[in-house]
Design an enzyme around this catalytic site. Structure first.
Site, PDB file in Angstrom:
ATOM      1  N   TYR A 324      43.159  33.550  48.386  1.00  0.00           N
ATOM      2  CA  TYR A 324      42.083  34.971  47.293  1.00  0.00           C
ATOM      3  C   TYR A 324      42.428  36.271  48.628  1.00  0.00           C
ATOM      4  O   TYR A 324      42.361  37.336  47.741  1.00  0.00           O
ATOM      5  CB  TYR A 324      40.892  34.575  47.758  1.00  0.00           C
ATOM      6  CG  TYR A 324      40.310  33.641  45.800  1.00  0.00           C
ATOM      7  CD1 TYR A 324      40.679  34.004  44.728  1.00  0.00           C
ATOM      8  CD2 TYR A 324      40.306  32.345  45.516  1.00  0.00           C
ATOM      9  CE1 TYR A 324      41.169  33.346  43.122  1.00  0.00           C
ATOM     10  CE2 TYR A 324      39.374  31.670  44.799  1.00  0.00           C
ATOM     11  CZ  TYR A 324      40.644  32.334  43.378  1.00  0.00           C
ATOM     12  OH  TYR A 324      40.413  31.182  42.228  1.00  0.00           O
ATOM     13  N   PHE A 327      45.157  38.717  48.469  1.00  0.00           N
ATOM     14  CA  PHE A 327      45.408  39.363  47.442  1.00  0.00           C
ATOM     15  C   PHE A 327      44.520  40.826  47.483  1.00  0.00           C
ATOM     16  O   PHE A 327      44.825  41.396  46.439  1.00  0.00           O
ATOM     17  CB  PHE A 327      46.005  38.090  46.333  1.00  0.00           C
ATOM     18  CG  PHE A 327      46.851  37.509  46.136  1.00  0.00           C
ATOM     19  CD1 PHE A 327      47.984  37.862  47.012  1.00  0.00           C
ATOM     20  CD2 PHE A 327      46.301  35.805  45.688  1.00  0.00           C
ATOM     21  CE1 PHE A 327      48.985  36.755  46.224  1.00  0.00           C
ATOM     22  CE2 PHE A 327      47.395  35.504  45.353  1.00  0.00           C
ATOM     23  CZ  PHE A 327      48.612  35.603  45.626  1.00  0.00           C
ATOM     24  N   TYR A 334      44.471  46.921  42.317  1.00  0.00           N
ATOM     25  CA  TYR A 334      43.190  47.176  41.852  1.00  0.00           C
ATOM     26  C   TYR A 334      42.852  48.733  41.752  1.00  0.00           C
ATOM     27  O   TYR A 334      42.569  49.323  41.016  1.00  0.00           O
ATOM     28  CB  TYR A 334      42.184  46.511  42.422  1.00  0.00           C
ATOM     29  CG  TYR A 334      42.448  45.392  42.788  1.00  0.00           C
ATOM     30  CD1 TYR A 334      42.276  44.528  41.770  1.00  0.00           C
ATOM     31  CD2 TYR A 334      42.877  44.680  44.130  1.00  0.00           C
ATOM     32  CE1 TYR A 334      42.650  42.796  42.200  1.00  0.00           C
ATOM     33  CE2 TYR A 334      43.071  43.365  44.495  1.00  0.00           C
ATOM     34  CZ  TYR A 334      42.894  42.118  43.134  1.00  0.00           C
ATOM     35  OH  TYR A 334      42.689  41.005  43.746  1.00  0.00           O
ATOM     36  N   GLU A 392      34.979  32.269  35.576  1.00  0.00           N
ATOM     37  CA  GLU A 392      36.175  32.244  36.602  1.00  0.00           C
ATOM     38  C   GLU A 392      36.672  30.076  36.495  1.00  0.00           C
ATOM     39  O   GLU A 392      34.923  29.443  35.863  1.00  0.00           O
ATOM     40  CB  GLU A 392      35.762  32.363  37.473  1.00  0.00           C
ATOM     41  CG  GLU A 392      36.293  31.720  38.843  1.00  0.00           C
ATOM     42  CD  GLU A 392      37.755  31.745  38.451  1.00  0.00           C
ATOM     43  OE1 GLU A 392      38.493  30.674  38.567  1.00  0.00           O
ATOM     44  OE2 GLU A 392      38.772  33.018  38.811  1.00  0.00           O
ATOM     45  N   ASP A 419      36.605  27.214  31.876  1.00  0.00           N
ATOM     46  CA  ASP A 419      37.794  27.775  31.777  1.00  0.00           C
ATOM     47  C   ASP A 419      37.883  28.610  30.433  1.00  0.00           C
ATOM     48  O   ASP A 419      37.785  28.371  29.335  1.00  0.00           O
ATOM     49  CB  ASP A 419      39.120  26.378  31.046  1.00  0.00           C
ATOM     50  CG  ASP A 419      39.974  26.326  31.270  1.00  0.00           C
ATOM     51  OD1 ASP A 419      40.545  27.770  30.192  1.00  0.00           O
ATOM     52  OD2 ASP A 419      40.936  26.058  31.835  1.00  0.00           O
ATOM     53  N   MET A 420      38.492  29.638  30.541  1.00  0.00           N
ATOM     54  CA  MET A 420      38.146  31.084  29.584  1.00  0.00           C
ATOM     55  C   MET A 420      38.980  30.548  28.199  1.00  0.00           C
ATOM     56  O   MET A 420      38.089  30.393  27.323  1.00  0.00           O
ATOM     57  CB  MET A 420      39.292  32.056  29.803  1.00  0.00           C
ATOM     58  CG  MET A 420      40.687  31.615  30.326  1.00  0.00           C
ATOM     59  SD  MET A 420      42.074  33.034  30.404  1.00  0.00           S
ATOM     60  CE  MET A 420      41.521  33.029  31.931  1.00  0.00           C
ATOM     61  N   GLU A 435      44.003  39.448  35.260  1.00  0.00           N
ATOM     62  CA  GLU A 435      45.571  39.215  36.292  1.00  0.00           C
ATOM     63  C   GLU A 435      45.801  37.679  36.471  1.00  0.00           C
ATOM     64  O   GLU A 435      45.680  37.282  37.931  1.00  0.00           O
ATOM     65  CB  GLU A 435      45.149  39.930  37.689  1.00  0.00           C
ATOM     66  CG  GLU A 435      43.843  38.807  38.404  1.00  0.00           C
ATOM     67  CD  GLU A 435      43.719  39.828  39.905  1.00  0.00           C
ATOM     68  OE1 GLU A 435      44.589  39.870  41.085  1.00  0.00           O
ATOM     69  OE2 GLU A 435      42.218  39.460  40.292  1.00  0.00           O
ATOM     70  N   GLU A 444      53.030  31.807  35.633  1.00  0.00           N
ATOM     71  CA  GLU A 444      51.508  31.626  36.144  1.00  0.00           C
ATOM     72  C   GLU A 444      50.501  30.874  34.347  1.00  0.00           C
ATOM     73  O   GLU A 444      48.791  30.936  35.108  1.00  0.00           O
ATOM     74  CB  GLU A 444      50.358  32.618  36.811  1.00  0.00           C
ATOM     75  CG  GLU A 444      51.123  32.262  38.317  1.00  0.00           C
ATOM     76  CD  GLU A 444      50.260  32.867  39.124  1.00  0.00           C
ATOM     77  OE1 GLU A 444      49.370  33.557  39.249  1.00  0.00           O
ATOM     78  OE2 GLU A 444      50.979  33.424  40.721  1.00  0.00           O
TER      79      GLU A 444
END
EC number: 2.1.1.320
Length: 637
Positions: A324, A327, A334, A392, A419-420, A435, A444
């Protein structure tokens, strides 16, 4: 002794060697060469005019030592400061059998003595079309014994006979004359390394003459494993102060070779007698110091060039904190997201409603919170009110989000550990921000994630990003082909490593044709039956004789309206380093002729548990279909 050894260009210093044809006193010569600033010496291991006889008596049994003693230098000096050279009379591909057999024996004698001395590299000439027996003798030498020398093939950038004015008209043509003159030497090299089965220990020492070939020929050479560049003193011009300099065209080539961190070898006598011989080396140092500085992307990627990495699987695996962190350091990504959210908020909320209209934003895959912070900054910049959900699935990253909320965000942000695709949202979103893109856009599983989450987006809601497209381009790269080949694992199919993609900072490669769009996905996806499987056929015109080793993958995404992100070379977002390209290799290199078309078929396939890609070349020849049923590589749902 010398400051550096063969094999590494330390820091920004140019690593350089001096090439000599005759060295009477080796220790004295080495000292003098080191004093001039050179790091190593290229020299014959045997006296270049001492033709040994291996077949006929009595010369075969001539008494006395064959060459000088290894005791003249320390083992460390032989190991680091000397590059051996093959005697010029050795011709293993001679049509005269006696010369051929004698040459084979002499070549093995010299290579074996070089291995005995522990030389780091050995220079061998490629100066004719047929080098088949040379390849056989060298391959046999590599496969016997436990030595570790590199073998630098001395290849002229332009074949010497192409510079002659007296080429005989109507002479019978040889095989390589179906290729243009300036391509001949690459064909010699390509055939030679193919005969040697792409051995990692065989590299190019490219000899650069006064005349340079066209750019596409140079581009192709830069996809080859060039370890050294040989610069004859005769190609240097003289400036007003009497110092050696190179033409602008040569300077551009040197800059490109410096990027590949090649070592330079100066050969020939001093053509600038008023100046010290080291002035040639000083000029190369000057060019090195004055080359264009690396951009932010190149600085970030330093050390990762041509280093293969497995693509991340953030859906199946929980990322680590350092991943993390890397990135989050991206300065461009961003700010582009912030700009997209800012524009979207202004479009959705008129000025007169700014105090009453609260937009619901959901950050899907919030990680450690960079998109949440970008959203809050965008709302402040737009002077609009928002309510944020940070969703998240990684429970470890949720700890970071909850700390952010406790210390900074307060009640404006709701942190959701889920989990979305499984989350039951308490309300619908005006904007969903994510993202989830990989180097090949959808690798991904952004389409599957966002499709699974779009049921809690309002009918007029917006997804940021709204669209993304993958791109493919054919490439040639011995280096990458060998890197993939070396990834073989003990318990897997011996060719499984060619059936999976790799994330890689492409460096030592040649792109054969411009990238073309492959798969496109749009969000929200309003199709009544959502299907993210895809199939496409791409045709790439090729304008140069070359060899295909695989395909580079890139992506472009539209975040919102005209706000984009891209890693496609032609449109690459300046300074953005979050993604390296992806590489899809092929099992067997494919020779491609100038004017031919490369046709590739690409599939995106899935079942209830995983997604995978399959690919095949169907022109100029057919390859096998790579990765059928996802047998070597899948992405877990």
């Amino acid at each position: 002794m010398a400051a550096m050894a063969v094999g590494g260009a330390g820091g920004s210093r140019v690593s350089s060697g001096r090439d000599l044809n005759c060295v009477p006193e080796i220790a004295d010569t080495l000292g003098a060469v080191a004093k001039q600033g050179f790091d190593f010496l290229c020299m014959p291991v045997f006296h270049p005019r001492f033709k040994r006889e291996f077949i006929q008596e009595p010369a075969k049994n001539r008494p006395g030592p064959q060459t000088r003693s290894d005791l003249l230098l320390s083992g460390r000096d032989w190991n680091t400061l000397i590059v051996g050279k093959l005697s010029p009379w050795i011709r293993p591909d001679s049509e005269v059998e006696k010369i051929r057999r004698n040459s084979e024996a002499a070549m093995l004698q010299e290579l074996n003595f070089g291995a005995y001395l522990g030389l780091p590299a050995f220079l061998l000439p490629l100066n004719q079309e047929d080098n088949t027996n040379l390849a056989r003798v060298l391959t046999n030498h590599i496969h016997t014994g436990h030595h570790s020398s590199m073998f630098w093939m001395r290849v002229p950038l332009v074949a010497p006979e192409d510079l002659r004015d007296d080429i005989i008209e109507n002479a019978p043509t040889t095989h390589t004359q179906e290729y243009s003159g300036e391509e001949k030497t690459w064909i010699w090299w390509h055939n030679f390394r193919t005969l040697c089965d792409y051995s990692k220990r065989i590299a190019v020492a490219l000899e650069i003459g006064a005349d340079l070939p066209s750019n596409h020929v140079i581009d192709r050479w830069l996809g080859e494993p060039i370890k050294a560049a040989i610069l004859p003193t005769s190609i240097f011009l003289t400036n007003k102060k009497g110092f050696p300099v190179l033409s602008k065209m040569h300077q551009r080539l040197i800059f490109r070779l410096l990027k590949l961190e090649v070592q330079f070898i100066i050969t020939g006598t001093n053509h600038h007698s008023e100046k010290e011989f080291c002035s040639y080396l000083q000029y190369l140092e000057y060019l090195s110091q004055n080359r264009p500085p690396p951009n932010a992307y190149e600085l970030f990627a330093k050390g990762y060039e041509d280093y293969l990495q497995s693509p991340l699987q953030p859906l199946m695996d929980n990322l680590e904190s350092q991943t993390y962190e890397v990135f989050e350091k991206d300065p461009i990504k961003y700010s582009q997201y912030q700009q997209a959210i800012y524009k979207c908020l202004l479009d959705r909320v008129p000025e007169e409603e700014k105090d009453t209209n609260v937009q619901v934003l959901m950050v899907l895959g919030a990680g450690r919170g960079p998109l949440v912070n970008a959203s809050l900054r965008a709302a402040k910049q737009a002077d609009r009110r928002i309510k944020l959900y940070a969703v998240e699935k990684n429970p470890n990253a949720v700890v970071t989000l909850e700390n952010w909320q406790f210390e900074e965000w307060g009640s404006q942000v709701t942190v959701v550990s889920s989990d979305m695709r499984e989350w039951v949202a308490p309300e619908k979103a005006d904007i969903i921000v994510s993202e989830l893109l990989g180097s090949f856009a959808d690798n991904e599983l952004s389409p599957e994630c966002l499709d699974g989450a779009q049921h809690f987006l309002k009918d007029d809601g917006v997804s940021i990003p709204g669209e993304y497209t993958s791109f493919l381009a054919p490439i040639s790269s011995s280096k990458l082909y060998n890197e993939v080949r070396a990834c073989r694992e003990k318990d897997r199919d011996p060719e499984a490593q060619f059936e999976m993609p790799y994330v890689v900072r492409l460096h030592n490669f040649h792109q054969l044709s411009a990238p073309q769009p492959c798969f496109t996905f749009s969000h929200p996806n309003r199709d009544p039956m959502i299907d993210n499987n895809r199939y496409c056929t791409l045709e790439f015109p090729v304008e140069v004789n070359t060899v295909l080793h695989g395909f580079a993958g890139y992506f472009e995404t539209v975040l919102y309206q005209d706000i984009t992100l891209s890693i496609r070379p032609e449109t690459h977002s300046p300074g953005m380093f979050s993604w390296f390209p992806i590489l899809f290799p092929i099992k067997q290199p494919i020779t491609v002729r100038e004017g031919q078309t490369i046709c590739v078929r690409f599939w995106r396939c899935s079942n209830s548990k995983k997604v995978w890609y399959e690919w095949a070349v169907t022109a100029p020849v057919c390859s096998a279909i790579h990765n059928p049923t996802g047998r070597s590589y899948t992405i877990g749902l």
